[in-house]
Design a protein around this motif. Structure first.
Motif, PDB file in Angstrom:
ATOM      1  N   LEU A  89       0.830  -1.208   0.000  1.00  0.00           N
ATOM      2  CA  LEU A  89       0.000   0.000   0.000  1.00  0.00           C
ATOM      3  C   LEU A  89       0.865   1.258   0.000  1.00  0.00           C
ATOM      4  O   LEU A  89       0.531   2.254  -0.667  1.00  0.00           O
ATOM      5  N   GLN A  90       1.980   1.218   0.734  1.00  0.00           N
ATOM      6  CA  GLN A  90       2.873   2.378   0.753  1.00  0.00           C
ATOM      7  C   GLN A  90       3.501   2.601  -0.624  1.00  0.00           C
ATOM      8  O   GLN A  90       3.620   3.748  -1.077  1.00  0.00           O
ATOM      9  N   ILE A  91       3.889   1.523  -1.295  1.00  0.00           N
ATOM     10  CA  ILE A  91       4.437   1.644  -2.651  1.00  0.00           C
ATOM     11  C   ILE A  91       3.394   2.246  -3.583  1.00  0.00           C
ATOM     12  O   ILE A  91       3.690   3.131  -4.396  1.00  0.00           O
ATOM     13  N   ALA A  92       2.160   1.768  -3.454  1.00  0.00           N
ATOM     14  CA  ALA A  92       1.084   2.321  -4.277  1.00  0.00           C
ATOM     15  C   ALA A  92       0.884   3.803  -3.985  1.00  0.00           C
ATOM     16  O   ALA A  92       0.678   4.614  -4.894  1.00  0.00           O
ATOM     17  N   GLY A  93       0.969   4.174  -2.700  1.00  0.00           N
ATOM     18  CA  GLY A  93       0.806   5.571  -2.325  1.00  0.00           C
ATOM     19  C   GLY A  93       1.912   6.452  -2.879  1.00  0.00           C
ATOM     20  O   GLY A  93       1.660   7.545  -3.384  1.00  0.00           O
ATOM     21  N   LEU A  94       3.149   5.971  -2.806  1.00  0.00           N
ATOM     22  CA  LEU A  94       4.280   6.744  -3.294  1.00  0.00           C
ATOM     23  C   LEU A  94       4.225   6.933  -4.812  1.00  0.00           C
ATOM     24  O   LEU A  94       4.586   7.991  -5.328  1.00  0.00           O
ATOM     25  N   THR A  95       3.796   5.925  -5.512  1.00  0.00           N
ATOM     26  CA  THR A  95       3.791   6.001  -6.983  1.00  0.00           C
ATOM     27  C   THR A  95       2.575   6.738  -7.539  1.00  0.00           C
ATOM     28  O   THR A  95       2.591   7.155  -8.701  1.00  0.00           O
ATOM     29  N   THR A  96       1.532   6.881  -6.733  1.00  0.00           N
ATOM     30  CA  THR A  96       0.335   7.588  -7.200  1.00  0.00           C
ATOM     31  C   THR A  96       0.132   8.928  -6.513  1.00  0.00           C
ATOM     32  O   THR A  96      -0.711   9.729  -6.944  1.00  0.00           O
ATOM     33  N   GLY A  97       0.871   9.178  -5.418  1.00  0.00           N
ATOM     34  CA  GLY A  97       0.675  10.405  -4.664  1.00  0.00           C
ATOM     35  C   GLY A  97      -0.562  10.394  -3.795  1.00  0.00           C
ATOM     36  O   GLY A  97      -1.050  11.451  -3.386  1.00  0.00           O
TER      37      GLY A  97
END
Length: 368
Positions: free
Chosen positions: A282-290
């Motif tokens: 989820l953190q990776i998804a957050g970082l890559t999508t803002g």
């Protein structure tokens, strides 16, 4: 114990940390109004290929500082590879891969000096006078040296590993960098550099003028580095093969993420303490999508880890697509990559030669 020794021993104290945090915040404000007053030094060892942890942990910030107008120096630390390794297999390929990643993410050789340790003799020559300014016990207290000593399993530590903190000081001081991006755990490393700078000027000064120091005492630019885990749930590391490399294709990325560790609970929530694997994705998804990882979790809900992995794969591949496209262009012209590195080495040599001349003058070692 002199003041520098006390500062080094105190570098992990709460008061020292508070001072570093306050100074870093002050630098952040100054970067908005007068970035040209700063010269930054940072870099990487070419021991493997760069991955998402490097990208979100440091590469993006380097580009941002460069774009603000900070005079940026980026080191490819090839000599540091042999501090704890017996060979230099694939060194050429790894150095060029590192350079390719730097350029692909947006470092501009017209504004950033990218160079290699082994190609700047004057930088490494600074090691000799600097080594005279530190003690054996101080070197052995350095966190990196201590960790290496504990991890050797009885194997003798190399002299290069023992003197690694001084080599790092030479890296920073040769170009008179006055700001170094680090995490809080790296503050003792930077304090060793500050100690070397102070002791040199206390002992030698500039042609006897102690009011005109040769070296600035560099400050830390502290950043909140996201704690990304590897796809196996352990620390993300090049040596563990649990990373998403910047050079991977979209299909390779999908295969790696498909095997990522999650858990058996179908309902997706962001809880790093009890659900580290799911929360890491989820953190990776957050970082890559803002986006906020918690909002992404709520959106997936009962979709399970399959839906989560699909979303993360799409987000990572979309975010890295322009970087990968640029990377492919760069890889197609290795001669140009070598020219970029040659130009960076030449610039670093000019700076290092000038600094070494100042050091020799201060030490009264100019004979002609």
């Amino acid at each position: 114990m002199d003041d520098s020794s006390e500062a080094l021993a105190d570098s992990t104290s709460a008061a020292s940390l508070a001072r570093s945090v306050a100074r870093s915040a002050e630098i952040e404000r100054q970067l908005e109004t007068d970035p040209g007053q700063f010269r930054m030094l940072t870099g990487d060892r070419p021991t493997g290929h760069l991955h998402l942890g490097h990208y979100f942990g440091s590469l993006r910030n380097r580009v941002a500082l460069q774009d603000k107008g900070v005079d940026t120096f980026v080191l490819i630390a090839d000599y540091q590879v042999i501090t704890d390794r017996d060979g230099v297999d694939h060194m050429q390929e790894r150095v060029l891969s590192l350079l390719t990643d730097y350029l692909a993410v947006g470092l501009d050789p017209a504004r950033t000096t990218i160079f290699a340790h082994s190609q700047v003799p004057a930088l490494n020559q600074l090691m000799l006078p600097f080594l005279s300014l530190v003690t054996d016990s101080e070197l052995r207290r350095n966190p990196t040296v201590k960790a290496e000593q504990e991890a050797t399993g009885g194997r003798p530590m190399s002299g290069l590993m023992l003197t690694y903190p001084v080599h790092q000081a030479a890296d920073i001081l040769f170009c008179k960098a006055n700001v170094v991006p680090v995490g809080k755990d790296q503050l003792p490393h930077l304090e060793q550099t500050r100690v070397v700078a102070r002791r040199f000027d206390e002992r030698y000064g500039r042609a006897g003028d102690r009011s005109a120091p040769v070296f600035p005492a560099p400050d830390a630019l502290l950043s909140e580095v996201p704690n990304l885990l590897g796809t196996d749930g352990t620390k993300m590391s090049k040596s563990r093969g649990n990373t998403i490399e910047l050079r991977m294709s979209a299909d390779e990325t999908a295969k790696v993420l498909k095997k990522a560790v999650t858990d058996s609970d179908r309902h997706i929530t962001f809880d790093p303490d009890t659900r580290p694997g799911v929360s890491n994705l989820l953190q990776i998804a957050g970082l890559t999508t803002g986006r906020d990882p918690r909002a992404i979790a709520e959106e997936i809900g009962d979709g399970g880890s399959g839906t989560l992995k699909k979303l993360v794969t799409e987000a990572v591949n979309e975010h890295l697509a322009p970087i990968r496209a640029r990377r492919a262009e760069l890889e197609a012209d290795p001669a140009q990559l070598r020219r970029v590195l040659a130009d960076g080495n030449a610039r670093a040599n000019e700076v290092a030669d000038a600094t070494l001349d100042e050091v020799r003058e201060a030490m009264q070692m100019v004979y002609a």
